[in-house]
Design an enzyme around this catalytic site. Structure first.
Site, PDB file in Angstrom:
ATOM      1  N   LEU A  65       0.773  -1.310  -0.078  1.00  0.00           N
ATOM      2  CA  LEU A  65      -0.049  -0.003  -0.046  1.00  0.00           C
ATOM      3  C   LEU A  65       0.812   1.163   0.120  1.00  0.00           C
ATOM      4  CD1 LEU A  65      -2.581  -1.500   2.442  1.00  0.00           C
ATOM      5  CD2 LEU A  65      -2.943  -1.169   0.272  1.00  0.00           C
ATOM      6  N   PRO A  66       0.172   2.554  -0.427  1.00  0.00           N
ATOM      7  CA  PRO A  66       1.204   3.711  -0.735  1.00  0.00           C
ATOM      8  C   PRO A  66       1.582   4.377   0.456  1.00  0.00           C
ATOM      9  CG  PRO A  66      -0.966   4.224  -1.426  1.00  0.00           C
ATOM     10  CD  PRO A  66      -1.091   2.613  -0.886  1.00  0.00           C
ATOM     11  N   THR A  95       6.448   0.396   1.860  1.00  0.00           N
ATOM     12  CA  THR A  95       7.754   1.145   2.626  1.00  0.00           C
ATOM     13  C   THR A  95       6.845   2.013   3.482  1.00  0.00           C
ATOM     14  OG1 THR A  95       9.229   1.087   0.933  1.00  0.00           O
ATOM     15  CG2 THR A  95       9.530   2.714   2.515  1.00  0.00           C
ATOM     16  N   LYS A 170      15.061  -0.628   4.560  1.00  0.00           N
ATOM     17  CA  LYS A 170      14.650  -0.160   3.243  1.00  0.00           C
ATOM     18  C   LYS A 170      14.953   1.444   3.129  1.00  0.00           C
ATOM     19  CE  LYS A 170      12.697   0.641  -0.643  1.00  0.00           C
ATOM     20  NZ  LYS A 170      11.029   0.496  -0.803  1.00  0.00           N
ATOM     21  N   LYS A 239       7.787  10.674   0.081  1.00  0.00           N
ATOM     22  CA  LYS A 239       7.137  10.165   1.117  1.00  0.00           C
ATOM     23  C   LYS A 239       8.272   9.175   1.641  1.00  0.00           C
ATOM     24  CE  LYS A 239       5.485   6.469   1.082  1.00  0.00           C
ATOM     25  NZ  LYS A 239       5.803   4.875   1.055  1.00  0.00           N
TER      26      LYS A 239
END
Length: 296
Positions: A65-66, A95, A170, A239
């Protein structure tokens, strides 16, 4: 046979879900896009019907998901994955940052759920080919059960049992990748303004110590041909960078290069609009250097 759920069938999620079908397990999928669901159903998946139904019917659930807020709501919200059921394993491929991973683990582990944060790197091509890097944080024992599924998606590395360890790795990876774009754009702008041929510059860099992920992939594919369509949105890169900067600030680690990258990404979105690819950072650097827009 295990029943697997996959929530989030975007540009990365859809090919990862498709690769899970190759394991032979039952796969239920859900997304806001009916078209994305239909495409996976055509390949052999089943439509769950809702996020809650996905959690109710599945043993293992993956999310891609974003944003962290969307992940949190999908997992812990009133109509979320755990609102009507309790999958034994939850794995977030998004992420979404170490803090959220810790929050989800704190909420789910006492319920007997093995909670994993497993963000990925390698782009859409890697997701399609099943070669993406997967950075996994979560309990070792259940990881051995999860690993064959992750290996169908890509190349997993267990970073540790501490919640958020995969997300931390990450963010480190994304810092290096984004800085590579920024510093490559700067070096290329300097060389072009001095009269060097950009294609020859990339050839030289890729056989010299200046080689990096930007010179190897992003410039040949997206910057030199001036398509700026590598496949990762500047908004998502921003983001991720903001997540990194927030976590670093909380840990007391100054990241001046991170601040520069954040500024480049913000200026890229201002210049190119919300759909800009993150390789369009090059345009911002070139403009500041007074270069022609077609110089690349």
């Amino acid at each position: 046979m295990t029943t697997i759920g996959f929530l989030g069938l975007g540009r990365m999620g859809a090919p990862m879900a498709a690769n899970l079908l190759k394991t032979g397990h039952t796969l239920l999928v859900h997304d806001l896009s009916d078209e994305a669901i239909a495409a996976l159903v055509a390949k052999g998946a089943q439509a769950a019907g809702s996020t809650a139904a996905l959690g109710e019917r599945c043993d293992i659930v993956f999310t891609s998901l974003p944003t962290p807020a969307i992940v949190r709501d999908a997992v812990l919200g009133p109509d979320g994955i755990f609102s009507r059921g309790k999958p034994s394993i939850f794995c977030d491929l998004s992420t979404s940052g170490p803090q959220l991973a810790q929050d989800l683990s704190a909420a789910l582990t006492p319920q007997g759920v093995a909670c994993f944060d497993a963000p990925v790197s390698g782009g859409i091509k890697g997701a399609v080919d099943g070669t993406i890097s997967i950075m996994v944080g979560g309990p070792e024992e259940e990881y051995q059960l999860l690993r064959p599924l992750l290996e169908a998606i890509g190349k997993p590395t267990h970073m540790g049992e501490t919640p958020g360890s995969g997300q931390t790795m990450k963010l480190v990876n994304n810092l290096l990748g984004a800085v590579a774009i920024g510093v490559t754009a700067e070096g290329m702008a300097f060389g072009i303004k001095a009269g060097l041929d950009p294609a020859r510059m990339i050839d030289v860099l890729n056989q010299s110590t200046g080689i990096n992920s930007a010179t190897r992939d992003k410039w040949p594919r997206s910057v030199l041909p001036r398509t700026f369509d590598f496949g990762f949105a500047a908004a998502l890169s921003l983001k991720d960078t903001k997540l990194l900067m927030d976590e670093a600030a909380a840990a007391g680690v100054p990241l001046p290069l991170g601040r520069i990258v954040q500024d480049y990404l913000e200026r890229t979105l201002e210049r190119e609009g919300p759909d800009a690819d993150f390789t369009a950072i090059a345009k911002v650097v070139e403009e500041a250097a007074g270069l022609d827009p077609d110089c690349g």
